[in-house]
Scaffold this motif. Structure first.
Motif, short mmCIF file in Angstrom:
data_model
loop_
_atom_site.label_atom_id
_atom_site.label_comp_id
_atom_site.label_asym_id
_atom_site.label_seq_id
_atom_site.Cartn_x
_atom_site.Cartn_y
_atom_site.Cartn_z
N LEU A 1 7.02 5.96 -3.22
CA LEU A 1 6.51 5.42 -1.96
C LEU A 1 6.15 6.59 -1.05
N GLU A 2 5.54 6.27 0.07
CA GLU A 2 5.17 7.33 1.01
C GLU A 2 6.39 7.82 1.79
N PRO A 3 6.44 9.14 2.11
CA PRO A 3 5.39 10.15 1.98
C PRO A 3 5.37 10.88 0.64
N TRP A 4 6.25 10.45 -0.29
CA TRP A 4 6.39 11.18 -1.54
C TRP A 4 5.12 11.12 -2.38
N ASN A 5 4.41 9.98 -2.35
CA ASN A 5 3.17 9.90 -3.12
C ASN A 5 2.16 10.96 -2.67
N THR A 6 2.00 11.08 -1.37
CA THR A 6 1.07 12.08 -0.83
C THR A 6 1.54 13.50 -1.16
N LEU A 7 2.85 13.72 -1.11
CA LEU A 7 3.41 15.04 -1.45
C LEU A 7 3.14 15.37 -2.92
N ILE A 8 3.37 14.41 -3.81
CA ILE A 8 3.15 14.62 -5.24
C ILE A 8 1.70 14.99 -5.51
N ASP B 1 0.78 -1.23 0.00
CA ASP B 1 0.00 0.00 0.00
C ASP B 1 0.82 1.29 0.00
N PRO B 2 2.05 1.33 0.56
CA PRO B 2 2.81 2.59 0.53
C PRO B 2 3.30 2.96 -0.87
N LEU B 3 3.23 2.03 -1.82
CA LEU B 3 3.72 2.28 -3.18
C LEU B 3 2.57 2.68 -4.09
N ALA B 4 2.86 3.54 -5.06
CA ALA B 4 1.79 3.98 -5.96
C ALA B 4 2.36 4.52 -7.27
N HIS C 1 -0.98 5.08 5.47
CA HIS C 1 -0.90 4.00 4.48
C HIS C 1 0.13 2.93 4.84
N ILE C 2 0.74 3.05 6.02
CA ILE C 2 1.87 2.19 6.35
C ILE C 2 1.58 1.38 7.61
N ASN C 3 1.98 0.10 7.59
CA ASN C 3 1.83 -0.79 8.74
C ASN C 3 3.18 -1.05 9.39
N TYR C 4 3.18 -1.14 10.70
CA TYR C 4 4.42 -1.37 11.45
C TYR C 4 4.23 -2.59 12.37
N ASP C 5 4.52 -3.75 11.83
CA ASP C 5 4.38 -5.01 12.55
C ASP C 5 5.70 -5.76 12.44
N PRO C 6 6.43 -5.94 13.55
CA PRO C 6 7.78 -6.52 13.46
C PRO C 6 7.83 -8.04 13.30
#
Length: 343
Positions: free
Chosen positions: A192-199, A115-118, A279-284
């Motif tokens: 990827l994020e956060p660049w997608n949202t910035l764009i 999901d972080p990629l677009a 848009h990002i998950n943090y599960d180790p």
């Protein structure tokens, strides 16, 4: 009694008695990351002292690309580092002696969370939202040999587009994607994020062609040099505990995590990043689904020619699941907000 207390304090001041063992200074550990949101738990854990609380003083080396991470590890400048799953596989196939012990950015419930990629197109590009095939004949900007490049290649391949049917333009910094798209030098960009949202925020009329799509597992893996794992397994375990606690701190307060990130990484637009981090998950945890993701990533790299069939990894020898499994057993409080997974 008061006289006794005064005497003890006096003797302690004179060095004649000890009122307790001195606090031990936790060992320092050099760890390399990229300045993007995939590494957020490391930044939060280091800045808030969470790693120190669990017995390791993490010193972060922050770089701009996965290539720099591999070089830092290769040159023994650091003991460990984060990288994308594809960077890890290619590096390990190339002989880099590092192994995965945890995941920094991950959704352990899925084998294809990306999901972080677009892919984002400019207004009037003629590219249809949701239609990868409509990229045919278009110019697409992407940073070569980085994770978005791998994602794009897989997406194009699965859409039936052959090499050369889309003109790929190498844009070697994420901030440069904005002007390249805005000025019409390319029809679309991949990041990827956060660049997608910035764009999307900075380029009027730009729109998402595809976010995620299940093309690959975009996992940020945490690695140590094999020599460190062999010589200091207890240090790796302490780091793993600190990572679990740090990842939960990010999940439970994303806004605070972004504000910490902005203090460490110059030029961050906090408002943009607070949107992007959703848009990002943090599960180790390294689950059964995570291992499937490693396997799929390796097979896809080989198919695309970015990996070597002759050097195919026995993943269970270089992806060490026991560390985080043990942490989940000994420190269940750091996982109580996550869904249960299979191992």
């Amino acid at each position: 009694m008061q006289n006794l207390k005064r005497a003890l304090l006096l003797f302690a001041a004179l060095g004649l008695v000890s009122l307790g063992a001195p606090a031990q200074t936790p060992p320092k550990l050099e760890f390399v990351i990229v300045d993007n949101l995939g590494h957020l738990p490391m930044i939060v854990g280091a800045e808030k002292g969470i790693f120190k609380q669990h017995g390791v003083d993490v010193q972060l080396k922050i770089v701009k690309s996965g290539t720099e991470i591999v070089n830092a590890l290769k040159n023994k400048e650091v003991q460990g580092g984060n990288m994308s799953v594809t960077t890890f596989i290619k590096g390990r196939q190339g002989g880099e002696p590092v192994s995965v012990f945890a995941l920094a950015m991950n959704d352990a419930t899925r084998a294809n969370a990306d999901d972080p990629l677009a892919i984002i197109a400019r207004k009037d590009s003629g590219i249809k939202a949701g239609d990868i095939k409509s990229l045919k004949g278009k110019k697409v900007g992407v940073w070569f040999e980085q994770t978005p490049d791998e994602y794009l290649k897989i997406a194009l391949s699965k859409a039936g587009l052959k090499k050369g049917e889309v003109e790929l333009v190498n844009i070697t910094s994420n901030p440069a994607l904005v002007p390249n798209l805005a000025e019409g030098k390319v029809d679309a960009v991949v990041s990827l994020e956060p660049w997608n949202t910035l764009i999307l925020d900075k380029v009027p009329g730009s729109y998402v062609v595809k976010r995620g799509g299940g093309y690959m597992a975009y996992m940020m893996v945490s690695t140590f040099q094999d020599s460190v794992i062999k010589a200091q397994p207890e240090l790796v375990e302490k780091f793993a505990i600190g990572l679990a606690a740090s990842a939960q701190a990010v999940r439970q307060n994303r806004d605070e995590a972004v504000e910490i990130f902005a203090k460490v990484v110059p030029g961050v637009d906090v408002a943009i990043v607070k949107k992007a981090v959703k848009h990002i998950n943090y599960d180790p945890r390294i689950s059964k689904a995570s291992m499937q993701a490693f396997d799929a990533a390796q097979n896809e790299l080989i198919k695309l020619g970015s990996g070597s069939a002759d050097k195919k990894l026995a993943l269970n020898t270089v992806v060490l699941t026991d560390y985080m499994k043990k942490v989940e057993q000994t420190h269940p409080q750091y996982f109580k907000d996550l869904k249960k997974v299979s191992y």
